[in-house]
Structure formats: structure tokens, C-alpha cells
Design a protein around this motif. Structure first.
Motif, PDB file in Angstrom:
ATOM      1  N   ALA A 174       0.602 -12.591  10.099  1.00 41.68           N
ATOM      2  CA  ALA A 174       1.583 -12.146   9.017  1.00 41.68           C
ATOM      3  C   ALA A 174       0.850 -11.482   7.809  1.00 41.68           C
ATOM      4  O   ALA A 174      -0.194 -12.284   7.413  1.00 41.68           O
ATOM      5  N   VAL A 175       0.942 -10.247   7.401  1.00 39.83           N
ATOM      6  CA  VAL A 175       0.091  -9.733   6.469  1.00 39.83           C
ATOM      7  C   VAL A 175       1.244  -9.148   5.307  1.00 39.83           C
ATOM      8  O   VAL A 175       2.016  -8.150   5.560  1.00 39.83           O
ATOM      9  N   ARG A 176       0.928  -9.448   4.121  1.00 42.69           N
ATOM     10  CA  ARG A 176       1.811  -8.913   3.077  1.00 42.69           C
ATOM     11  C   ARG A 176       0.822  -7.749   2.115  1.00 42.69           C
ATOM     12  O   ARG A 176      -0.296  -8.203   1.858  1.00 42.69           O
ATOM     13  N   VAL A 177       1.073  -6.662   2.107  1.00 34.06           N
ATOM     14  CA  VAL A 177       0.420  -5.524   1.710  1.00 34.06           C
ATOM     15  C   VAL A 177       1.115  -5.013   0.218  1.00 34.06           C
ATOM     16  O   VAL A 177       2.065  -4.692   0.308  1.00 34.06           O
ATOM     17  N   HIS A 178       0.214  -5.170  -0.703  1.00 34.06           N
ATOM     18  CA  HIS A 178       0.798  -4.600  -2.025  1.00 34.06           C
ATOM     19  C   HIS A 178       0.434  -3.224  -2.330  1.00 34.06           C
ATOM     20  O   HIS A 178      -0.994  -3.076  -2.003  1.00 34.06           O
ATOM     21  N   GLN A 179       1.152  -2.370  -2.505  1.00 32.46           N
ATOM     22  CA  GLN A 179       0.603  -0.988  -2.986  1.00 32.46           C
ATOM     23  C   GLN A 179      -0.436  -1.091  -4.101  1.00 32.46           C
ATOM     24  O   GLN A 179      -1.292  -0.256  -4.349  1.00 32.46           O
ATOM     25  N   TRP A 180      -0.025  -1.735  -5.091  1.00 35.47           N
ATOM     26  CA  TRP A 180      -0.698  -1.669  -6.416  1.00 35.47           C
ATOM     27  C   TRP A 180      -1.350  -2.991  -6.816  1.00 35.47           C
ATOM     28  O   TRP A 180      -0.707  -4.028  -6.404  1.00 35.47           O
ATOM     29  N   SER A 181      -2.497  -3.201  -6.964  1.00 32.66           N
ATOM     30  CA  SER A 181      -3.569  -4.188  -7.407  1.00 32.66           C
ATOM     31  C   SER A 181      -4.321  -3.868  -8.306  1.00 32.66           C
ATOM     32  O   SER A 181      -4.451  -2.596  -8.798  1.00 32.66           O
ATOM     33  N   ALA A 182      -5.045  -4.818  -8.795  1.00 31.83           N
ATOM     34  CA  ALA A 182      -6.241  -4.436  -9.847  1.00 31.83           C
ATOM     35  C   ALA A 182      -7.167  -3.405  -8.870  1.00 31.83           C
ATOM     36  O   ALA A 182      -7.730  -2.712  -9.632  1.00 31.83           O
ATOM     37  N   GLY A 183      -7.291  -3.669  -7.654  1.00 31.45           N
ATOM     38  CA  GLY A 183      -8.239  -2.716  -7.143  1.00 31.45           C
ATOM     39  C   GLY A 183      -7.669  -1.319  -7.177  1.00 31.45           C
ATOM     40  O   GLY A 183      -8.575  -0.529  -7.122  1.00 31.45           O
ATOM     41  N   SER A 184      -6.716  -1.087  -7.450  1.00 29.51           N
ATOM     42  CA  SER A 184      -6.007   0.403  -7.447  1.00 29.51           C
ATOM     43  C   SER A 184      -6.576   1.158  -8.758  1.00 29.51           C
ATOM     44  O   SER A 184      -6.957   2.308  -8.833  1.00 29.51           O
ATOM     45  N   TYR A 185      -7.326   0.259  -9.914  1.00 28.44           N
ATOM     46  CA  TYR A 185      -7.751   0.966 -10.931  1.00 28.44           C
ATOM     47  C   TYR A 185      -9.335   1.355 -10.444  1.00 28.44           C
ATOM     48  O   TYR A 185      -9.751   2.106 -10.922  1.00 28.44           O
ATOM     49  N   LEU A 186      -9.789   0.919  -9.270  1.00 20.88           N
ATOM     50  CA  LEU A 186     -10.944   1.191  -8.778  1.00 20.88           C
ATOM     51  C   LEU A 186     -11.016   2.482  -7.539  1.00 20.88           C
ATOM     52  O   LEU A 186     -11.914   3.003  -7.036  1.00 20.88           O
ATOM     53  N   GLU A 187      -9.654   2.901  -7.371  1.00 21.05           N
ATOM     54  CA  GLU A 187      -9.417   3.517  -6.356  1.00 21.05           C
ATOM     55  C   GLU A 187      -8.504   4.848  -6.687  1.00 21.05           C
ATOM     56  O   GLU A 187      -7.635   5.328  -6.251  1.00 21.05           O
ATOM     57  N   ASP A 188      -8.964   5.494  -7.842  1.00 24.67           N
ATOM     58  CA  ASP A 188      -8.143   6.675  -8.429  1.00 24.67           C
ATOM     59  C   ASP A 188      -8.731   7.979  -7.877  1.00 24.67           C
ATOM     60  O   ASP A 188      -8.797   8.982  -8.530  1.00 24.67           O
ATOM     61  N   GLN A 189      -8.948   7.723  -6.742  1.00 26.29           N
ATOM     62  CA  GLN A 189      -9.517   8.956  -5.887  1.00 26.29           C
ATOM     63  C   GLN A 189      -8.480  10.384  -6.111  1.00 26.29           C
ATOM     64  O   GLN A 189      -7.231   9.848  -5.951  1.00 26.29           O
ATOM     65  N   ASP A 190      -8.715  11.490  -5.817  1.00 29.55           N
ATOM     66  CA  ASP A 190      -7.902  12.404  -5.941  1.00 29.55           C
ATOM     67  C   ASP A 190      -7.347  12.776  -4.411  1.00 29.55           C
ATOM     68  O   ASP A 190      -7.723  13.283  -3.730  1.00 29.55           O
ATOM     69  N   MET A 191      -6.206  12.116  -4.333  1.00 27.15           N
ATOM     70  CA  MET A 191      -5.645  12.278  -2.901  1.00 27.15           C
ATOM     71  C   MET A 191      -4.161  11.657  -2.950  1.00 27.15           C
ATOM     72  O   MET A 191      -3.774  10.966  -3.900  1.00 27.15           O
ATOM     73  N   TRP A 192      -3.820  11.613  -1.908  1.00 31.25           N
ATOM     74  CA  TRP A 192      -2.389  10.664  -1.597  1.00 31.25           C
ATOM     75  C   TRP A 192      -2.518   9.527  -1.908  1.00 31.25           C
ATOM     76  O   TRP A 192      -3.327   8.777  -1.301  1.00 31.25           O
ATOM     77  N   TRP A 193      -1.566   8.756  -2.618  1.00 34.16           N
ATOM     78  CA  TRP A 193      -1.520   7.395  -2.770  1.00 34.16           C
ATOM     79  C   TRP A 193      -0.638   6.779  -1.400  1.00 34.16           C
ATOM     80  O   TRP A 193       0.447   7.135  -1.233  1.00 34.16           O
ATOM     81  N   LEU A 194      -1.480   6.246  -0.275  1.00 40.61           N
ATOM     82  CA  LEU A 194      -0.648   5.984   0.696  1.00 40.61           C
ATOM     83  C   LEU A 194      -0.812   4.510   1.212  1.00 40.61           C
ATOM     84  O   LEU A 194      -1.989   4.183   1.911  1.00 40.61           O
ATOM     85  N   PRO A 195      -0.179   3.512   0.968  1.00 38.80           N
ATOM     86  CA  PRO A 195      -0.314   2.174   1.145  1.00 38.80           C
ATOM     87  C   PRO A 195      -0.244   1.659   2.523  1.00 38.80           C
ATOM     88  O   PRO A 195       0.446   2.658   3.315  1.00 38.80           O
ATOM     89  N   GLY A 196      -0.633   0.640   3.104  1.00 37.15           N
ATOM     90  CA  GLY A 196      -0.421   0.296   4.436  1.00 37.15           C
ATOM     91  C   GLY A 196      -1.804  -0.279   5.113  1.00 37.15           C
ATOM     92  O   GLY A 196      -2.755  -0.299   4.697  1.00 37.15           O
ATOM     93  N   ILE A 197      -1.738  -1.028   6.206  1.00 35.30           N
ATOM     94  CA  ILE A 197      -2.675  -1.229   7.144  1.00 35.30           C
ATOM     95  C   ILE A 197      -3.051   0.012   8.004  1.00 35.30           C
ATOM     96  O   ILE A 197      -2.484   0.372   9.119  1.00 35.30           O
TER      97      ILE A 197
END
Ligand code: GAL
Length: 984
Positions: A174-197
Motif C-alpha cells: 500500500a502506497v499513499r502518494v501526496h502531490q504536494w510536500s515540503a519536497g515540492s519546494y525543491l522541485e520547481d522545475q519548468d515542467m508539468w506537475w505530474l504526481p504518481g508512482i
């Protein structure tokens, strides 16, 4: 209602620390004799709008997966590309309020569940680990009801020890995946925001006495020609390389004569690391890299990067990219003479690096890090790379990248990340990397002091700035110590030539600078692929969408489509141009001196792997061809070979030799015969003869509301040609200035002074009016005088059109243009446009081709005879814009049928070859279109014959066209002969 106490710890997804429970990072490898089990496939899935809205009951064996909440999803994959939620695109801006490390309550959360059995032969004993190669952006993981931990760091591997939890059957992951996390602040690359495994999930057996990790050090001593090998392994074992007779213990160093690895000749030796518990195949490439004496060297030699920035992207699956696609990318790159990749802006799928080792590309491997959105605040206030709380996460990102990818010979530079400004967190990353792997160079661009970088690296610097740096004449830094450091560094353009829409222009001039100044070691075009996502019109017509097409409240439009290949990986004209500009062999010549000069621009290879051929054509018709004997030429040297004799006789038309260099044998990335380089040499003894003005055959006559010139009929009021020898024109040739602005014409939204198209529109060039001043006979010439200008300005163009009949069904038009008034902008184009019946859908031409070309994107245009349909002349940029011009066209025919058949019209340029464009929509329609389905063919083929166009440049992010490519209004005269073609 539950509320979180004010001082309660933040939930794991808002913790700036990288996570809990995962194992130390280690090297990735594709295979070994240890068992592995791929867990990809169809999983159960539930999407919740918030991080904590759903319960965690789904981790249980007997969880009830309520049908209307739960559905099925493909893993690896992004849920937003599988019908749950929507993708969103921003370039620099964070799409949520900036308050690190907090994230919005609206935090799409995907619960994933997968039940699996162990393969029947799964070994007993040892350990097993569960490995995630990439999950965006934060995950919490359970196996069989036990929580394994949490992690952030989307494009990085994470492993958990799971051995004791495994059951032969019915394992519940079982894996719970959040689209936004503190890590999102480190991942502001110019691209689509695409959550998931979005990358593989694998169960790996770790036998007892298998290495926890290993590090292959394979250097090359260019002074002795020896490879130097040492493999460190946590568990002692033996290293063998049968081909080299190597059998050593781990930790032991051996030197043996060996061939070096390079991107040009990616020589890999097959070896094996054997510990008592595991046998791991090794692919060893001997090379030594690093900066020495101010230059980046491989195996002792400075190299020139002919690079490209690559995001991982597939239009259907986003950043879940399969191996066939990775291979296709590398093959396409190699076929277009690209020798280097920057993995912007995160480590790629690990298999990509295996392919780079095998097929040969230099790689800048970049950490998964960008905090660009903080640039909007004074002094980058709040920037995580300057925030102690984030330092462990930054180090974790450096470590996971280096540990995962350290055994790849292709990786020669570690990059700390992209566009994070400056901060001590970057210094911490650099220090850790240098300690762990001193065998590679470190890159970082966004701190102007370059204190943590082995390169002086810039993006989108103008030619002028690059030249200044090349001459070591840049503005010094204030601090003498930092200045001394920067002055000691080689120079890179980690990004340049923004390949958005039509362009990039100015590539040739950059390349000349790289070749001229030793300090300039090349660059990386931004970027490889357009990230367009497939969408459909209401009636089912497919097209590629971009930012704003998915309901985003904040987005950056088509700035996500800025690649050298279209979303479906069709090469764009920009890639064809880049191939020519960076070709590793340059072929030039002088027909008077009867020589061909061949320069070897490789860093390591000779020319022995190429076969050279020549052709001689008169006006594009092949007269003779043969092979060309070229002596061996060492890198950097040139050879002169005699030009083959031109064929005897007096075949009509301009004579041109084309000399080509092609692969003599199959390479791993292209078959024998693949063309690597070419050059053309004009025969000065057989120049082009332009059509003479000729003696007019008939006089102009006024008949009621028309003028006639032989079989030509003109409207007496407008002076426009209505018909010629039975061919009705929908629009006679009229002076034309406007082009549908390219992304480069539009410039940068954030930078005043770059938006040329806006200035064009302010002046009204898109709503030009034609005033007819005189239509009348002047001897045998029908003369039409117009003044062409938009409302509200006194700037205008005076145009004199002189028409003469030069034969049956044939007219000559000479256009003389004189600007008047105060023109403060260059013109988009200067020529005439005419409208022809839609049936004339086939084009043959002699001139530059086969692809589109503009004044500063014309290196790849070769002179020849080409054929296409009108539809085929169009370049389908994701956002429609000016495209499809063919340059230096001596003549073109538009006909109803392919080949030299069917009725039609032949257009022959006078002294001055013209730019030729034909399309099924008007410039105004092209300008108005936002997506490809907005363009619908009408009843007219619009033909443009331009004396010139303004250059293309790369001002969508970077400098505009160089001054020599500005179409500054000035007096100009050009001419064309129109001849009606009958059935052949
Ligand atoms: C750069 C950035 C890239 C991309 C590019 C413009 O500043 O590093 O990620 O945004 O500009 O397309």
C-alpha cells in the motif's frame, strides 16, 4: 472538529527532512544473478482531495475497496494522465502559496494498492528490499499492514528492507502518494506537475554476502594507454574482466593496456563482480575526466560539448518513460551529431544512463533540485537552499543521485541542480560530492560567484557575452579570490538556443565562438522535446495541448513546448539545423582552386569510420557522382583533396558539387550510409543565369475596368493581377510585411524590450493598408504604384510594381520598394503574397531545402531540386506561428498533380533568389490560431515570395537575431517571372 495543536510536529509530508525508514542509497544496476520481481502493472487506486481526508484502512489484507471510490491505474504512471485530476504547467511560479515547508490543504492524494505473490522460486534466506525508482512527490509505504516509512525526492530511488514481512502469496503493498510536500519546494522545475508512482517498483532479493554497494573506479592514463581499475565493494569479492585478463580482488587496483571510453567511441569492457552472495555484470568504460589547466578534459584532451538538455517526457505517459523511448531519444541525438546530455533538472531513469554508456553520450547528471519560484521575493527570501532545515534533504538528493549513478562512465559531471540562486545548502552538497567522488567535475550555474562549481556556466548568454568570456574580457567579480576562481574555470552554456517554436536562430554563430575560443567548451540547447499533451477537439480531432488547456488557474502557456523534437518525437527544423551546425566534420571548398577542405572536428576519432562521396548537379539535376578518397585526418586537423572534374558538356544551369560523409559501417545508433556531414561547393565556372528582363512581347491595353497584358488581366482600380493565361488568381501579388509572430518574435513576457511582436502590433503591421496611387501603362509596362502603411503612423512603404508580358502566358513583375517616414522596428518580412486556387497542392522547387529555413536558421538548407505537397511544407509547431519558408529559391512550381505534371504556375526569381512559402491559410488565420486544429484549409493556396524576412533569433528566452539578420527597412528591388503551366 479535530484541529492540529499549534506546536504539534508537522505531518511527514510537510517535514523538510527527506523521510524515514529507507535504506542508504546504493548503485543501480540492471541485472545480476540475484532474484528480482517487477511489481509494475495494474494497481488499485483511490484519489482523495486532501492528504488526510481518507482513512488508511486500505493497507489491510481484507480492506474493502468500495467500488465507487476505488478504481484501477497503471503503475508506473501519473494519475493525472489516467483520468484522475489534471496536469498543470508552471515555469517559475509555485502553483500554491509559498510558505515553506507548509503545503495547501488541497493536496491531491493517491492511495495505491497492489496484491502480489512471490515468484515460486523466490529464495529463502537473505534479505529482500522494495525499491521505488521515482514517486512524485511524497510517499508513505506499508507492506502487509506494517508501515515501512515515508520519503520525498521524486526523481530518486528509495529502498526499504522488507524480508521478514514477505509472504509467499497475497502480499499487500500500500502506497499513499501526496502531490504536494515540503519536497515540492525543491522541485520547481519548468515542467508539468505530474504526481504518481511514475518509475518502476521492484522487489529485489539481497542474498547473504551480496554487496551492500559497490563503486567501480575505471580511469584511463592517456600517457601510457592504460586502463586503471579498482572496484570497491562492501562485501569482498573478485573482479574479472576476461577480455583484459583481469582477475583481482575488490579494493585492489590494476593497470592494463586498454582502449579508453569516450562519447565518440564508447568502448565498454564486460566484467563481473562476484561476491559469495551475488554475481553482478559490470560494464566498464575506462576514462579520466576533470578540469585541468582551465579546461575540462577527457583522457587528457579538452572536449567540445554539442549538447542538449533532456527532460524525461512522453506525451502519453508523462515522465514515465519506457526503455524503447529512452533508446529512441539517444539514437535520434546521435544521428543528429549531439554528443552530450544534461539531465535537466533531475537524475533520469537509471536505465537511460546505461544506454548513454553503451551508445556514447557525455552526461551532466543533475540533482533533483530547483527553487526558482523564490526569485520573486527580495533576495530570494525563504530560499530552501539557504535554509538549515532543508540541508539534510539537499544532501539526501546529492547522495541518492551520486550513489545511484556513480558507476556510469557516461556521467562525467555532477550538477547540483538548477536555478536555486545561492545558499550554503549548495555548498554542503558540493562538499559531500567532492569527498565521495573526486573523479568527476561539479557544475552549478545559478550562483554568480561559482564558488561551488568547476565551470563558469551561463544560460542564454548573447553571442557578444560569450565572445567576451571567450577572450577572458568579462567584467571581473568584486571579490579577488572569487574572481581568481572564476577566471580559472572553463566556460559552458548549460542552456542556450531556446528551441521554442520556429528556431532557434543564431546557432552557427555560437558554434563559431565555441570553435574559436578554447575556454568555451560548448553548450546544451534548451531543450530536447516539446512537452505537449494530447487533447481532442469536440469533434475528436487530436492535437497537443499546453499550459492553460487543463483548467489551470496559473500557468505559462506554451513555454512548455520548447524542444528540438515535437511531442511525438518528430525532429523539428531546429534539430535538423543543429545537426548541420555541430557536424563533426566540416566540408568546404573552392571551385577555382579545385580543392575540397575537410576538417576533422571530432575530439578523438579519425575519419576512418566515414565514407565520402560527391555529386555534381546542374540546376539540381544529377550529372555525375562518385566516391571520394579522403586521407586519415587526426582530430582538429584538415586535409585538402582535389575536387572531382566537373562533367564535360554544357548542361544548362548552376553547377554545384555536394560532398557527403556517411557512416561506412553500421553503428549501434545508425545504419551504414547514415549521413553525418555535408558541404556544397558552387562551380564558379557555371553560375546561375537569372531570367533576363526580356523584351516585352505585347503592350498593355485598357479595356473598361481592366488592363490586359497579353493573356493577363488586371483590375484597373486596384492594379491587381486577376488572371493569367486561364489561371484565375484569388489574390494578385500584393506587397506584404506581416508574419504570424513566432514565439521568438513574441519575446519574454518578463523582460521589457524583448517583445518585438508587440512593437509590430503597436505600429499596426498586422493591419496594413494599401493605397493605390496609380495604375497605368508606361510604354510596354503596366505600372502600379501603391503606398503601404498601417493607420496612425506616417511610416510607410512606397511600392512600384512594373509588369511586362515576356511570353505566352508569362509575365515579369519587378517590385521596387522605398521606405519613408520613421521606421523604428525591423520588418517581419518584405515581399509579395498571392492567392492561388486550392487545387495547386503540389510544389517543386529549386533552391534551399528540403526543410524550412530563415536568414539565421539556414545552415541545413542545401541547394537542390525538392518536391512536397503544400500541406507537407507546413511545420506543425504546437502553437501555430510563421513557418515553412524555403530559402534561396530560384524557381518554384505549383501544380495540380505531383511531379512535373498538371496545370499550374511557375515562379522564377530574378537576380535575387527569394524566400518561398505556400500554405492553405492566410497569415491572419495563422496568427489567430492557438492550436493546430484552429487551422483549416480554405479555397486558396497562399504563396509568399519574400525578398527577405527578419531573422528568428532565440528571444523567447535569450537574445534576438544578430544585427546582420535584422530586416531594417531600406530600398529594395526584386523580381519574379510568373508563367502558367499547361498539362504536360
Ligand atoms: C531556464 C531553466 C529551464 C527552462 C528554460 C526556459 O531558465 O533552467 O528549466 O525554464 O529556462 O525554457
Amino acid at each position: 472538529m479535530d484541529t492540529r495543536p499549534k506546536d504539534a510536529p508537522l505531518p511527514y509530508y510537510e517535514q523538510p527532512s527527506p523521510g524515514t525508514g529507507s535504506l542508504p542509497a546504493r548503485a543501480w544496476y540492471a541485472t545480476s544473478d540475484a532474484a528480482r520481481h517487477d511489481l509494475g502493472g495494474t494497481w488499485d487506486f483511490r484519489l482523495s482531495p486532501t492528504a488526510e481526508g481518507a482513512d488508511t484502512g486500505f493497507i489491510a489484507d481484507d480492506a474493502d475497496l468500495t467500488p465507487n471510490e476505488w478504481t484501477r491505474i497503471t503503475v508506473p504512471g501519473h494519475w493525472v494522465l489516467q483520468g484522475h485530476g489534471a496536469p498543470a504547467y508552471t515555469n517559475v511560479s509555485y502553483p500554491f502559496p509559498v510558505d515553506p515547508p507548509r503545503v495547501p490543504t488541497e493536496n491531491p492524494t493517491g492511495d495505491h494498492r497492489h496484491v502480489f505473490d512471490l515468484p515460486a522460486d523466490w529464495p529463502a534466506g537473505g534479505e529482500s528490499v522494495l525499491r521505488f525508482e521515482g514517486v512524485e512527490s511524497c510517499a508513505r509505504v506499508w507492506l502487509n499492514g506494517t508501515e515501512l516509512g515515508t520519503f520525498q525526492g521524486s526523481r530518486l530511488p528509495h529502498e526499504f528492507a522488507v524480508g521478514p514481512l514477505l509472504r509467499p502469496t497475497g502480499n499487500v503493498l500500500a502506497v499513499r502518494v501526496h502531490q504536494w510536500s515540503a519536497g515540492s519546494y525543491l522541485e520547481d522545475q519548468d515542467m508539468w506537475w505530474l504526481p504518481g508512482i511514475f518509475r518502476d517498483v521492484t522487489l529485489l532479493h539481497r542474498p547473504e554476502h551480496s554487496p551492500a554497494d559497490f563503486f567501480t573506479h575505471a580511469g584511463y592514463d592517456h600517457t601510457t594507454g592504460e586502463g586503471v581499475l579498482r572496484v570497491e565493494s562492501g562485501t569482498p569479492g573478485t573482479v574479472t574482466v576476461p577480455e583484459l585478463g583481469i582477475e583481482i580482488a575488490t579494493g585492489e587496483e590494476v593497470r592494463v593496456p586498454a582502449e579508453p571510453w569516450s562519447a565518440e567511441h564508447p568502448r565498454l569492457y564486460t566484467g563481473e563482480l562476484a561476491t559469495p552472495g551475488e554475481r553482478i555484470p559490470l560494464r566498464i568504460g575506462f576514462r579520466t575526466v576533470g578540469v585541468r589547466d582551465g579546461l575540462f578534459r577527457a583522457n587528457g584532451k579538452p572536449i567540445l560539448f554539442r549538447g542538449v538538455n533532456r527532460h524525461e517526457f512522453h506525451p502519453d505517459t508523462g515522465r514515465a518513460v519506457d526503455e524503447a523511448t529512452m533508446r529512441a531519444d539517444i539514437e535520434l541525438m546521435k544521428r543528429h551529431n549531439i554528443n552530450a546530455v544534461r539531465t535537466s533538472h533531475y537524475p533520469p531513469h537509471p536505465a537511460f544512463l546505461d544506454l548513454c554508456d553503451e551508445l556514447g553520450l557525455w552526461v551532466i547528471d543533475e540533482a533533483d533540485l530547483e527553487t526558482h519560484g523564490f526569485c520573486y521575493f527580495p533576495d530570494w527570501r525563504g530560499n530552501p537552499v539557504a535554509d538549515d532545515r532543508f540541508v539534510p534533504a539537499l544532501l539526501d538528493r546529492a547522495q541518492r543521485m551520486v550513489e545511484r549513478d556513480k558507476n556510469h562512465p557516461s556521467v562525467v559531471i555532477w550538477s547540483l541542480g538548477n536555478e536555486c540562486g545561492a545558499g550554503h545548502g549548495l555548498g554542503a552538497m558540493a562538499a559531500w560530492i567532492r569527498e565521495r567522488d573526486p573523479s568527476r567535475a561539479v557544475h552549478y550555474e545559478n550562483d554568480p560567484t561559482y564558488r561551488d562549481s568547476d565551470f563558469y556556466s551561463r544560460m542564454y548568454a548573447s553571442h557578444e557575452e560569450v565572445e567576451r568570456i571567450g577572450r577572458r574580457a568579462e567584467e571581473p567579480l568584486e571579490d579577488p579570490e572569487l574572481e581568481a576562481h572564476r577566471a580559472s574555470l572553463p566556460f559552458l552554456l548549460c542552456e542556450y538556443a531556446h528551441a521554442m517554436g520556429n528556431g532557434p536562430g543564431g546557432l552557427s554563430e555560437y558554434q563559431r565562438l565555441f570553435e574559436t575560443y578554447e575556454r568555451c567548451q560548448g553548450g546544451f540547447v534548451w531543450e530536447w522535446i516539446d512537452h505537449g499533451l494530447p487533447v481532442q477537439t469536440a469533434d475528436g480531432e487530436p492535437y497537443f495541448g499546453y499550459g492553460g488547456d487543463f483548467g489551470e488557474e496559473l500557468h505559462d502557456g506554451n513555454f512548455v513546448c520548447d524542444g528540438l523534437v515535437f511531442p511525438d518525437r518528430t525532429p523539428s527544423p531546429g534539430l535538423i539545423e543543429y545537426k548541420k551546425v555541430i557536424e563533426p566534420v566540416t566540408i568546404s571548398g573552392d571551385s577555382a582552386e579545385r580543392t575540397i577542405t575537410i576538417r576533422n572536428g571530432y575530439d578523438f576519432l579519425g575519419l576512418g569510420h566515414l565514407s565520402f562521396g560527391w555529386r555534381y548537379e546542374a540546376e539540381g539535376v544529377l550529372l555525375a557522382s562518385g566516391e571520394l578518397a579522403v586521407p586519415e585526418v587526426v582530430p582538429g586537423a584538415t586535409a585538402q583533396v582535389p575536387l572531382p572534374e566537373p562533367p564535360a558538356g554544357d548542361a544548362a544551369g548552376e553547377g554545384i558539387w555536394t560532398v557527403t560523409a556517411a557512416l561506412a559501417a553500421d553503428a549501434a545508433w545508425a545504419p551504414a550510409g547514415h549521413e553525418v556531414a555535408w558541404g556544397q561547393i558552387v562551380d564558379s565556372a557555371r553560375p546561375r543565369v537569372a531570367p533576363s528582363a526580356g523584351a516585352p512581347t505585347v503592350a498593355a491595353r485598357r479595356e473598361g475596368t481592366t488592363w490586359t497584358l497579353g493573356s493577363a488581366v488586371f483590375d484597373a482600380a486596384s492594379g491587381e493581377l486577376r488572371s493569367l493565361g486561364g489561371l484565375t488568381l484569388h489574390r494578385g501579388p500584393v506587397l506584404d510585411l506581416w508574419r504570424a509572430p513566432t514565439d521568438n518574435d513574441e519575446g519574454m513576457a518578463w523582460e521589457e524590450g524583448t517583445r518585438l511582436a508587440q512593437r509590430w502590433r503597436e505600429l499596426g503591421l498586422h493591419r496594413i493598408r494599401h493605397r493605390v496611387d496609380a495604375v497605368g501603362a508606361d510604354g510596354d509596362t503596366l505600372t502600379v504604384r501603391t503606398r503601404v502603411a498601417p493607420a496612425a503612423t506616417d511610416a510607410g512603404l512606397l511600392a512600384v510594381h512594373r509588369w511586362t508580358a515576356t511570353g505566352e502566358g508569362e509575365l515579369r513583375l519587378e517590385v521596387e520598394v522605398t521606405p519613408e517616414g520613421d521606421w523604428r522596428v525591423p520588418l517581419p518580412r518584405l515581399g509579395v503574397r498571392l492567392g492561388l486556387p486550392a487545387g495547386l497542392g503540389h510544389v517543386r522547387w529549386y533552391g534551399g531545402g528540403p526543410g524550412e529555413a530563415y536568414p539565421d536558421t539556414r545552415a541545413a538548407a542545401r541547394t537542390g531540386r525538392w518536391e512536397a505537397t503544400v500541406d507537407g511544407l507546413h511545420t506543425p509547431y504546437v502553437r501555430p506561428q510563421e513557418n515553412g519558408a524555403r530559402i534561396d529559391v530560384r524557381w518554384a512550381e505549383l501544380r495540380e498533380r505531383p511531379g512535373a505534371q498538371g496545370p499550374g504556375l511557375r515562379l522564377t526569381a530574378g537576380e535575387r533568389p527569394l524566400m518561398f512559402t505556400a500554405r492553405r491559410w492566410s497569415t491572419e488565420e495563422l496568427d489567430a490560431a492557438a492550436h493546430t486544429p484552429d487551422l483549416t484549409p480554405g479555397d486558396t493556396v497562399w504563396v509568399h515570395l519574400d525578398a527577405d524576412q527578419h531573422g528568428i533569433g532565440t528571444q523567447s528566452c535569450g537574445p534576438g537575431p544578430l544585427p546582420q539578420y535584422h530586416l531594417t527597412p531600406a530600398p529594395v528591388t526584386f523580381s519574379v517571372v510568373l508563367r502558367v503551366l499547361g498539362e504536360d
